[in-house]
Design an enzyme around this catalytic site. Structure first.
Site, short mmCIF file in Angstrom:
data_model
loop_
_atom_site.label_atom_id
_atom_site.label_comp_id
_atom_site.label_asym_id
_atom_site.label_seq_id
_atom_site.Cartn_x
_atom_site.Cartn_y
_atom_site.Cartn_z
N HIS A 82 40.59 -11.17 7.42
CA HIS A 82 41.38 -10.03 6.94
C HIS A 82 42.41 -9.63 8.00
O HIS A 82 43.56 -9.31 7.68
CB HIS A 82 40.49 -8.82 6.66
CG HIS A 82 39.38 -9.08 5.68
ND1 HIS A 82 38.06 -9.24 6.07
CD2 HIS A 82 39.39 -9.19 4.33
CE1 HIS A 82 37.31 -9.42 4.99
NE2 HIS A 82 38.09 -9.42 3.93
N LEU A 129 35.49 -5.85 7.15
CA LEU A 129 36.61 -6.71 7.54
C LEU A 129 36.27 -7.58 8.75
O LEU A 129 35.50 -7.18 9.62
CB LEU A 129 37.84 -5.85 7.83
CG LEU A 129 38.27 -4.91 6.70
CD1 LEU A 129 39.51 -4.12 7.10
CD2 LEU A 129 38.54 -5.68 5.41
N ASP A 144 39.72 -18.13 -0.70
CA ASP A 144 39.43 -17.92 -2.12
C ASP A 144 40.52 -18.66 -2.91
O ASP A 144 41.41 -18.03 -3.50
CB ASP A 144 39.40 -16.43 -2.44
CG ASP A 144 38.30 -15.72 -1.66
OD1 ASP A 144 37.17 -15.72 -2.14
OD2 ASP A 144 38.57 -15.21 -0.56
N GLN A 152 34.43 -7.26 -10.91
CA GLN A 152 34.44 -8.69 -10.59
C GLN A 152 33.05 -9.20 -10.18
O GLN A 152 32.89 -10.36 -9.81
CB GLN A 152 35.47 -9.01 -9.51
CG GLN A 152 35.15 -8.47 -8.13
CD GLN A 152 36.33 -8.65 -7.18
OE1 GLN A 152 37.35 -7.99 -7.31
NE2 GLN A 152 36.20 -9.57 -6.24
N GLN A 182 41.28 -17.97 -6.57
CA GLN A 182 41.84 -16.62 -6.71
C GLN A 182 43.35 -16.63 -6.46
O GLN A 182 44.12 -15.99 -7.19
CB GLN A 182 41.13 -15.69 -5.72
CG GLN A 182 41.71 -14.30 -5.64
CD GLN A 182 40.82 -13.38 -4.81
OE1 GLN A 182 39.83 -12.90 -5.28
NE2 GLN A 182 41.18 -13.17 -3.56
P1 AMP Z 1 37.57 -9.94 0.35
O1 AMP Z 1 37.42 -8.71 1.19
O2 AMP Z 1 36.46 -10.93 0.51
O3 AMP Z 1 37.89 -9.61 -1.09
O4 AMP Z 1 38.86 -10.69 0.89
C1 AMP Z 1 40.10 -10.04 0.96
C2 AMP Z 1 41.16 -11.06 1.27
O5 AMP Z 1 40.86 -11.68 2.52
C3 AMP Z 1 41.22 -12.19 0.23
O6 AMP Z 1 42.58 -12.51 0.00
C4 AMP Z 1 40.49 -13.30 0.92
O7 AMP Z 1 40.87 -14.58 0.49
C5 AMP Z 1 40.88 -13.08 2.36
N1 AMP Z 1 39.94 -13.74 3.26
C6 AMP Z 1 38.58 -13.65 3.26
N2 AMP Z 1 38.04 -14.47 4.18
C7 AMP Z 1 39.08 -15.11 4.77
C8 AMP Z 1 39.18 -16.10 5.80
N3 AMP Z 1 38.10 -16.60 6.42
N4 AMP Z 1 40.41 -16.52 6.16
C9 AMP Z 1 41.53 -16.03 5.53
N5 AMP Z 1 41.50 -15.11 4.57
C10 AMP Z 1 40.29 -14.64 4.18
#
Ligand code: AMP
Length: 296
Positions: free
Chosen positions: A37, A33, A150, A61, A153
């Protein structure tokens, strides 16, 4: 903060909260994280009575040859970040808990999963939609928080929630960036100093296009070209596309509706994605549009 590893324990913990009418917020993640996050968790904690964070590196995925086995992990740091950001429950299921033997039912997204990342990662959004639907059924959140980082997504999940009548509101949080503009990503940990410097050309390209857009440029081809020129620092560009923010169809001609300029590129072996949202109605009224790059 309570840590649970089974669906039964999660349900037992959430049942009394739901019975008391508490508002439940949910932030699904794959761990390692960062402040992106952290922002999602903080927003959930601010708007909900209880915030559930899941950490699950979802195998369905990832495609063959992708980074499932090497995906970065640091559970101790993740726990601290969740606690500090205000999570009440951390759900850490094993793969067999989510996909027990005999598992064979999937959520198949439609056309929204086909362009952009879907073209280069076949099956990716089917895996995402399936795991998110399952997690929604386990947590039964009132609100679920996703990052604009994302972008595709968020569109696929929103559509899925509508199509399957899932009683959850999807909240999209703007992309959190480093001071120099690089979008935070767990995969940034793969980048050495040189690669990180070159990765910056992604946000620089998007920022330049956004600045041109805010200055009145409306030609999709020109905006794409502005981003593409600055993307020279990456090793290969998978796509630079300007799409309708609702249906993800490519915008040809003038940008006359809310759009997303989306990039996927490789720096070394690391695949990075980023985007900016361009909203003509807001920009044309003289107000700064949402989804702006905040670069210090
Ligand atoms: P992940 O752990 O990469 O699957 O991301 C989990 C959630 O955090 C997803 O909804 C991502 O879009 C969000 N997320 C990842 N990086 C960022 C960021 N830089 N800014 C905002 N949300 C993020």
């Amino acid at each position: 903060m309570r840590i649970v590893r089974t669906i039964a324990d999660l349900r037992a913990l959430l049942r009394p909260l739901r019975a008391e009418g508490k508002r439940i917020g949910f932030v699904p993640t794959m761990g390692f994280l960062h402040e992106g996050h952290g922002t999602l968790i903080r927003q959930s904690a601010a708007r909900c009575d209880a915030t559930i964070v899941s950490i699950f590196v979802n195998p369905t995925q990832f495609g063959p040859g992708e980074d499932l086995a090497s995906y970065p992990r640091d559970l101790e740091r993740d726990q601290n970040l969740c606690l500090e950001a205000g999570a009440g429950v951390l759900f850490l299921p094993e793969t067999a808990e989510i996909y027990p033997t005999g598992f064979q039912t999937h959520v198949e997204p439609g056309r929204l999963a086909e362009p952009l990342c879907g073209r280069f990662r076949p099956g990716h959004f089917r895996g995402v939609a399936t795991v998110v639907a399952k997690l929604f059924n386990m947590v039964q959140p009132d609100l679920a928080f996703f990052g604009q980082k994302d972008f595709q997504q968020t569109v696929v999940i929103r559509r899925m929630a509508r199509d399957l009548n899932l009683p959850v509101d999807i909240v999209v949080v703007p992309t959190i960036r480093e001071a120099d503009g690089l979008a935070l990503s767990s995969r940034n940990s793969y980048l050495d100093e040189d690669a990180r410097r070159r990765a910056l050309s992604i946000s620089r390209g998007l920022l330049a296009a956004k600045t041109a857009f805010d200055g009145g440029e409306r030609s999709a081809a020109k905006l794409i070209e502005i981003a593409r020129v600055l993307l020279a620092g990456v090793d290969s560009i998978q796509y630079v596309e300007l799409v309708d923010a609702q249906n993800l169809e490519p915008i040809q001609g003038p940008v006359d509706r809310s759009a997303a300029l989306c990039v996927a590129a490789y720096v070394g072996k690391t695949r990075l994605i980023d985007n900016v949202v361009l909203s003509p109605s807001v920009a044309d009224s003289g107000v700064t549009s949402s989804g702006t790059l905040q670069i210090a």
